[in-house]
Design a protein around this motif. Structure first.
Motif, short mmCIF file in Angstrom:
data_model
loop_
_atom_site.label_atom_id
_atom_site.label_comp_id
_atom_site.label_asym_id
_atom_site.label_seq_id
_atom_site.Cartn_x
_atom_site.Cartn_y
_atom_site.Cartn_z
N PRO A 78 6.75 0.73 -7.13
CA PRO A 78 7.50 -0.53 -7.18
C PRO A 78 8.92 -0.32 -6.70
CG PRO A 78 6.33 -0.12 -9.25
CD PRO A 78 6.22 1.14 -8.43
N PRO A 79 9.52 -1.32 -6.04
CA PRO A 79 10.85 -1.14 -5.43
C PRO A 79 11.91 -0.57 -6.37
CG PRO A 79 9.89 -3.20 -4.72
CD PRO A 79 8.96 -2.64 -5.77
N GLU A 80 11.94 -1.04 -7.62
CA GLU A 80 12.99 -0.57 -8.52
C GLU A 80 12.80 0.90 -8.88
OE1 GLU A 80 9.70 -2.53 -10.85
OE2 GLU A 80 10.93 -3.04 -9.10
N ARG A 81 11.55 1.32 -9.08
CA ARG A 81 11.30 2.72 -9.38
C ARG A 81 11.55 3.57 -8.13
NH1 ARG A 81 5.81 6.08 -10.94
NH2 ARG A 81 6.91 8.05 -11.32
N ARG A 82 11.16 3.04 -6.98
CA ARG A 82 11.37 3.76 -5.73
C ARG A 82 12.84 4.10 -5.55
NH1 ARG A 82 9.84 0.24 -0.78
NH2 ARG A 82 7.87 0.21 -1.93
#
Length: 282
Positions: A117-121
């Motif tokens: 997911p973008p935030e974890r990435r």
């Protein structure tokens, strides 16, 4: 020091991974990890033949619960090790693991972040940048970014890495990538086709059994790092000395075939590792 006959040996310490990336090969093999005893025996033999050990074929090296002990064994044996990792577990064993005398390079496959997911990435990438900035003196950190240069993930990741490690500058061009600062690199490449499928490119020869060989986590010896299921296995290092396996008539015949001196093995036809302009070995 006498030059060793192989540049690289790939030892798969585990075929387990914490991710299931679409660009990586899949395997139906049972999940296996090398015991410390089997690894030390395999590494000692491989180290006699190859200049550098890589601790993977499939699998994430940091999934092996005894990775610090495996690296310590390599240090005792005077071996040189490069770790290839997806980078998500770098903190698992603490920072001391990166000061092992055997450890020459850590290569991080940034494309593994694309499935997060973008935030974890963003958080994981930030952690990797901090790892590069705080790396122990002498340790090389190489980030690998494979894929279409126009892909949004590739473009955004490249920009973030340059901003964090090269002050937003372009970096210094070296071979297939960029030098971002002393001991830190960003390398590029395409997503390759694994053998056994419909892809691949025309080729005249390959470097399996001349440049490198592999040992699967169950001890089977394979001609290259792409033979992740042991389709062309030559023997088992737990049952027979490695040098004997690699110098036997079966291995020599396969080496000639892979090199293009005799017809290329059908298994190799779909492999995307080999550049199409490699000439047959003399």
């Amino acid at each position: 020091m006498m030059k060793k006959p192989f540049r690289r040996a790939f030892i798969e310490i585990t075929n387990s991974c914490n991710l299931a990336c679409g660009f990586c090969a899949s395997s139906s093999r049972p999940k296996t990890e090398m015991t410390l005893e089997n690894f030390e025996r395999a590494a000692a033999q491989a180290g006699e033949l190859a200049a550098v050990l890589f601790l993977h074929l499939l699998g994430e090296p940091f999934m092996h619960p005894r990775l610090p002990e495996l690296l310590a064994a390599c240090s005792r044996l005077g071996l040189k090790v490069n770790l290839v990792t997806n980078g998500l577990l770098l903190n698992k064993f603490g920072p001391a693991i990166f000061t092992e005398g055997c450890l020459n390079q850590v290569s991080v496959s940034l494309q593994a972040l694309s499935g997060l997911p973008p935030e974890r990435r963003a958080a994981e990438l930030g952690g990797l940048m901090q790892f590069a900035l705080r790396r122990p003196t002498g340790l090389i950190v190489s980030f690998r970014l494979r894929g279409n240069p126009d892909d949004a993930f590739v473009k955004d990741t490249k920009a973030a890495v340059l901003e964090a490690l090269a002050g937003g500058g372009p970096g210094e061009k070296v071979r297939d990538g960029l030098k971002l600062r002393e001991g830190v690199y960003l390398n590029f490449g395409s997503i390759f086709d694994w053998p056994g499928g419909p892809g691949g490119r025309p080729k005249k020869g390959c470097l399996g059994l001349r440049h490198h060989f592999g040992i699967l986590s169950d001890g089977r010896v394979v001609p290259c790092c792409a033979d992740v299921d042991g389709a062309m296995a030559l023997g088992n290092v737990n049952e027979k000395p490695l040098a004997e396996i690699l110098s036997g008539p079966r291995a020599l015949a396969l080496r000639d075939s892979i090199a293009g001196r005799t017809p290329m093995p059908p298994f190799c036809a779909s492999c995307g590792f080999t550049a199409p302009d490699i000439e047959p070995a003399p």
